[in-house]
Each structure stands twice: as structure tokens, then as C-alpha cells.
Design an enzyme around this catalytic site. Structure first.
Site, PDB file in Angstrom:
ATOM      1  N   CYS A   1      -6.492  14.019 -10.520  1.00 15.44           N
ATOM      2  CA  CYS A   1      -6.801  15.303 -10.199  1.00 15.44           C
ATOM      3  C   CYS A   1      -7.125  15.644  -9.178  1.00 15.44           C
ATOM      4  O   CYS A   1      -8.397  15.178  -8.550  1.00 15.44           O
ATOM      5  CB  CYS A   1      -7.993  16.179 -10.862  1.00 15.44           C
ATOM      6  SG  CYS A   1      -7.362  15.635 -13.048  1.00 15.44           S
ATOM      7  N   GLU A   2      -6.071  15.410  -8.097  1.00 18.85           N
ATOM      8  CA  GLU A   2      -6.420  16.082  -6.776  1.00 18.85           C
ATOM      9  C   GLU A   2      -4.740  15.415  -6.037  1.00 18.85           C
ATOM     10  O   GLU A   2      -4.044  15.153  -6.635  1.00 18.85           O
ATOM     11  CB  GLU A   2      -6.422  13.978  -6.265  1.00 18.85           C
ATOM     12  CG  GLU A   2      -8.215  13.185  -6.512  1.00 18.85           C
ATOM     13  CD  GLU A   2      -9.143  13.935  -5.464  1.00 18.85           C
ATOM     14  OE1 GLU A   2      -9.253  14.405  -4.264  1.00 18.85           O
ATOM     15  OE2 GLU A   2     -10.485  13.287  -5.934  1.00 18.85           O
TER      16      GLU A   2
ATOM     17  N   GLY B   1      -0.581 -10.689   7.843  1.00 14.27           N
ATOM     18  CA  GLY B   1      -0.715  -9.690   6.209  1.00 14.27           C
ATOM     19  C   GLY B   1       0.353  -9.430   5.452  1.00 14.27           C
ATOM     20  O   GLY B   1       1.025  -9.508   4.726  1.00 14.27           O
TER      21      GLY B   1
ATOM     22  N   TYR C   1      -1.063  -4.170   0.716  1.00 10.17           N
ATOM     23  CA  TYR C   1      -2.431  -3.167   0.590  1.00 10.17           C
ATOM     24  C   TYR C   1      -2.186  -1.934  -0.530  1.00 10.17           C
ATOM     25  O   TYR C   1      -2.629  -0.930  -0.938  1.00 10.17           O
ATOM     26  CB  TYR C   1      -2.091  -2.569   1.586  1.00 10.17           C
ATOM     27  CG  TYR C   1      -2.649  -3.170   3.426  1.00 10.17           C
ATOM     28  CD1 TYR C   1      -3.992  -3.456   3.211  1.00 10.17           C
ATOM     29  CD2 TYR C   1      -1.594  -3.444   3.986  1.00 10.17           C
ATOM     30  CE1 TYR C   1      -4.312  -4.509   4.472  1.00 10.17           C
ATOM     31  CE2 TYR C   1      -2.379  -4.753   5.180  1.00 10.17           C
ATOM     32  CZ  TYR C   1      -3.249  -5.508   4.529  1.00 10.17           C
ATOM     33  OH  TYR C   1      -3.722  -6.365   6.174  1.00 10.17           O
TER      34      TYR C   1
HETATM   35  C1  LIG Z   1      -6.160  -6.644   8.900  1.00 11.12           C
HETATM   36  C2  LIG Z   1      -6.136  -7.840   9.009  1.00 11.12           C
HETATM   37  C3  LIG Z   1      -5.399  -8.064   9.527  1.00 11.12           C
HETATM   38  C4  LIG Z   1      -4.182  -8.260   8.913  1.00 11.12           C
HETATM   39  O1  LIG Z   1      -3.143  -7.308   9.250  1.00 11.12           O
HETATM   40  P1  LIG Z   1      -1.787  -6.905   9.023  1.00 11.12           P
HETATM   41  O2  LIG Z   1      -1.416  -5.613   9.947  1.00 11.12           O
HETATM   42  O3  LIG Z   1      -1.699  -7.196   6.885  1.00 11.12           O
HETATM   43  O4  LIG Z   1      -1.345  -8.530  10.130  1.00 11.12           O
HETATM   44  C5  LIG Z   1      -5.482  -9.638  10.887  1.00 11.12           C
HETATM   45  N1  LIG Z   1      -6.763  -9.484  10.895  1.00 11.12           N
HETATM   46  C6  LIG Z   1      -8.196  -9.252  10.405  1.00 11.12           C
HETATM   47  C7  LIG Z   1      -9.401  -9.795  11.528  1.00 11.12           C
HETATM   48  C8  LIG Z   1      -7.581  -7.886   9.627  1.00 11.12           C
HETATM   49  O5  LIG Z   1      -8.903  -7.418   9.917  1.00 11.12           O
END
Ligand SMILES: *Cc1c(COP(=O)(O)O)cnc(C)c1O
Length: 418
Positions: A342-343, A275, A371
Site C-alpha cells: 500500500c504505497e 560487492g 542489495y
Molecule cells: C557498500 C560498501 C562496499 C561495496 O560496494 P559495492 O558498490 O557493492 O562494490 C565496499 N566497502 C564499503 C565500505 C561499503 O560500504
């Protein structure tokens, strides 16, 4: 080659001036580089060309429909963690036979939805979930392909909130329970145990924890084979880190090479779920300076982007590089870059050395492609930012800025019923 770079004193996203994009689409603004997404996916995917493999992009990192489509067009599968993500993936045209479904709390209707779509497999995280999937598959007359998510008890040496493979984590099953799980899976009528899954954490900056986990899993697979199970898939999750500041994570090619060495002759289809490494450095968030103020001990740069737009600094105390869109060469000072929420926890950077900036100027917050938008909220009733994908000299509005009407749309019905 970087697709976010300064040319003639102006920050560009590929061939477009960031200043122009903000003029057109407003601030704060998420800007993604299509070419960077493509390059990152290609670099990652080709690192595994020596293995029978499927790269399932982790949708939760950046789930914008056009991003999913861009990656699906390159052959990516998807790793989803909710029915909502399944809905997005299907809407973006992702082939269901390339979708794997992870997550500790799949609800009955989500399981049904995934069975109806005929996804590749469920990554199952508890025995109770295994039974639930069997029950639902029976009701709808299907067989569910599954992996059990094994928690190998490996320390990924990352932030505790994103370490998922330690014994104390809520994720997966420890190896002993997994053995029980596979025995059960073998007996259940509507379950076909086809794989093993593991995901030990995120933002890993070394290959060693992956190899340690892989070692345990391969030994475990031998036990399953001895039990008469035909394990065809090995899902190694995501987790490869990126450079936010001075981290030096392994290049995907080194990661691929290390795994290929272990897995070359294993007659397994290897699934990877990257990801962050695909999306993180493919996006920036641009924010406008509203005010500056010098407190007695601190100086603040107050910007229009806040923790509701980018929560990582507040949630994980994480570092995002910040720089001027149009550098003016003024002397540096140490400041907190904070939003309007407001934090006290609403900051994008604390104690950061930045050139002096003034109202109306733009700052780029780097490494915001993963993210970032996906974790944004409407806290303080702030409409969520727009997302733009730049591809060469084309800008595609990938998500329009929310309006005040959007903010109240789901609540208005109540005004009539009260
Ligand atoms: C979040 C997640 C990913 C991706 O993680 P990255 O660190 O963004 O590569 C892959 N598999 C599962 C099951 C996740 O929860």
C-alpha cells in the site's frame, strides 16, 4: 557464458528450469547462480594477481550464509559493516584474519566482538571512534589494527544515495582531519595504525574517480611515511559498477590493470571490497503475475513481489531488466510492474515495455543478486522470500521462506506481559 538464459523457450538457472524451482520453493523467489558467483569472484580476484592483495567481499551486498561460504571457500576475505555481519561471516567459516570492519557507527559491543575475533583491521571513520576503539582495546588487553577512512572529495558520478566520497558525505575523514587522526593514532596505546582506507561510492561506471582518489591517497601516504608511520595496507573499497540496463562499466581486468600500474612497486598489501560486481548479476528475483489492469492512462501488471522484497527501484529509482520466464511472443505494451504494498512508491518498473502477460505467469527480475534480499523487510507483514542457490543441476535452499509464525515470533512475549 550466461547462467541465466532461455533454452527452448524456458528460462534456466544453470541447468534447472526456473519454473520448476518456483514450483518447489514458491514465489517470489531469489535464485542465485553459484557458478556466476564463482566466475565473478575469480575474474575480480585474478585482475589483481600482479599485486599483493586481499579481496574482501562486501557482505552487505548479499549476506546469505551459503554465499559467504562459497566465496570464503575460494579464499575471499570479507568487508563487514556490523556485528551482525561479523556473526554471519564467522558462522560461514570466514578466516577472521581476512575480515575488515567499516562503518560510521560501530557500537561498543560490536568493537569488542571484532577484537575478540581478532579481525584484520577496523576502518575507522571518526576521531571519536578511534578513541572508543583504543579505550575498548585497552579494557580487553588487545591492540587494534586500524586504517582511517579517508574521504578524498572525489565525485564518483553515481546516484547521490550511494556516493560516499564527497566532502558532504557522512563517511570517513577529510584529508586534513585524517592527518590529525594518524597523529593521534600513533600516540594511542592500544591502536596500531597499519593502513589507509577509502571507499568513494557504488555503481561506478568509470575508472577515473578511483584513480583520482588513489592519487590523493598516495600523496597522503607519503606524509604518513614522513611522520614515521609504517602503512602496510591500502584498502580501496568497493564500488565497481555492473550492467543493469545499458551501462558499460569497466571490466574488472581493466580496473585491476589500472590500479596495478600505480601500485606495482609500492610494497603495500592492497585490499579490495567488491560487492555489487560479484553478486549483482549472479541473482534474479522471480515473481508471479497476480492480476493485470488497464487504467485510463496506464496499464498495470500486479505481481506478488514488492518493494519489501526488492527496494532498489523504489529507493533509487533504479532499473532492473524484467522478462518473461516462458516467453509467449505476444505483442508488447507499456506497463507499470507493481507489487501489492500500500504505497504508490511500490513498483519494480514504471513505463516498461513488456509483452502482454497474464495471471499466473512468471517474470524474472534480473540483476537482483546484490542489495536485493539484504535490503528486504517485512513491511505490510509480508514474510520474506526464499533464497535458492543453483549449482549445476543442484538446487540448495539457502534460506527458507519466512512463515506467519516468524512474523510474530519476536512480539509474542508481549501478549503475556500486557
Ligand atoms: C557498500 C560498501 C562496499 C561495496 O560496494 P559495492 O558498490 O557493492 O562494490 C565496499 N566497502 C564499503 C565500505 C561499503 O560500504
Amino acid at each position: 557464458m550466461h547462467f541465466f538464459e532461455h533454452r527452448d523457450g524456458e528460462l534456466y538457472a544453470e541447468n534447472l528450469r526456473v519454473t520448476d524451482l518456483v514450483e518447489e520453493f514458491g514465489s517470489p523467489l531469489y535464485i542465485y547462480s553459484a557458478k556466476t558467483f564463482r566466475r565473478h569472484f575469480e575474474a575480480f580476484d585474478s585482475a589483481f594477481s600482479g599485486l599483493d592483495h586481499l579481496t574482501c567481499y562486501s557482505v552487505k551486498a548479499n549476506s546469505n550464509l551459503c554465499i559467504l561460504k562459497l566465496l570464503a571457500d575460494m579464499g575471499a576475505g570479507m568487508d563487514i559493516v556490523s556485528g551482525g555481519e561479523l556473526h554471519r561471516a564467522l558462522a560461514a567459516g570466514v578466516d577472521p584474519s581476512k575480515i575488515v570492519y567499516s562503518g560510521v557507527g560501530k557500537r561498543a559491543y560490536e568493537i569488542e566482538q571484532a577484537l575478540a575475533a581478532d579481525i584484520l583491521m577496523f576502518n575507522v571513520e571518526s576521531l571519536a571512534e578511534l578513541e572508543k576503539i583504543d579505550e575498548i582495546a585497552g579494557l580487553v588487553g588487545k591492540t587494534a589494527r586500524i586504517s582511517l577512512r579517508i574521504n578524498p572529495d572525489v565525485d564518483p558520478k553515481t546516484h547521490p544515495y550511494i556516493a560516499t566520497g564527497l566532502k558532504k558525505a557522512k563517511f570517513g575523514l577529510d584529508i586534513e582531519s585524517s592527518l590529525e587522526g594518524y597523529k593521534k593514532a600513533k600516540e594511542l596505546k592500544h591502536i596500531d595504525p597499519v593502513g589507509i582506507d577509502c571507499h568513494i561510492g557504488s555503481q561506478l561506471t568509470s575508472i577515473d574517480p578511483f584513480l583520482e582518489a588513489l592519487d590523493k591517497i598516495m600523496a597522503f601516504r607519503d606524509k604518513l611515511t614522513a611522520m614515521g608511520l609504517d602503512i602496510r595496507y591500502l584498502d580501496l573499497g568497493g564500488g565497481l559498477g555492473i550492467t543493469y540496463d545499458e551501462e558499460e562499466p569497466p571490466h574488472p581486468s581493466a580496473f585491476g590493470e589500472a590500479l596495478t600500474q600505480v601500485l606495482a612497486d609500492q610494497s603495500l598489501k592492497v585490499i579490495l571490497e567488491p560487492g555489487r560486481v560479484i553478486a549483482g548479476n549472479a541473482g534474479i528475483m522471480v515473481t508471479e503475475v497476480l492480476y493485470t489492469k488497464g487504467g485510463e492512462t496506464k496499464e498495470f501488471v500486479i505481481v506478488d513481489g514488492a518493494m519489501n522484497d526488492l527496494v532498489r527501484p523504489s529507493l533509487y529509482d533504479s532499473f532492473h531488466r524484467i522478462g518473461e520466464v516462458t516467453p509467449k511472443g505476444r505483442p508488447e505494451r507499456v506497463v507499470d510492474v507493481v507489487g501489492p504494498i500500500c504505497e504508490s512508491g511500490d513498483f519494480l518498473a514504471r513505463g516498461r515495455t513488456l509483452p502482454g502477460v497474464g495471471s499466473g505467469e512468471l517474470l524474472a527480475v534480473y540483476s537482483a543478486g546484490a542489495y536485493g534480499f539484504t535490503m528486504s523487510s517485512n513491511y505490510n507483514s509480508r514474510p520474506r522470500a526464499a533464497e535458492v542457490i543453483v549449482d549445476g543441476d543442484q538446487a540448495h535452499l539457502a534460506r527458507r521462506r519466512e512463515t506467519y509464525e516468524d512474523l510474530i515470533a519476536c512480539e509474542k512475549g508481549c501478549l503475556d506481559s500486557m
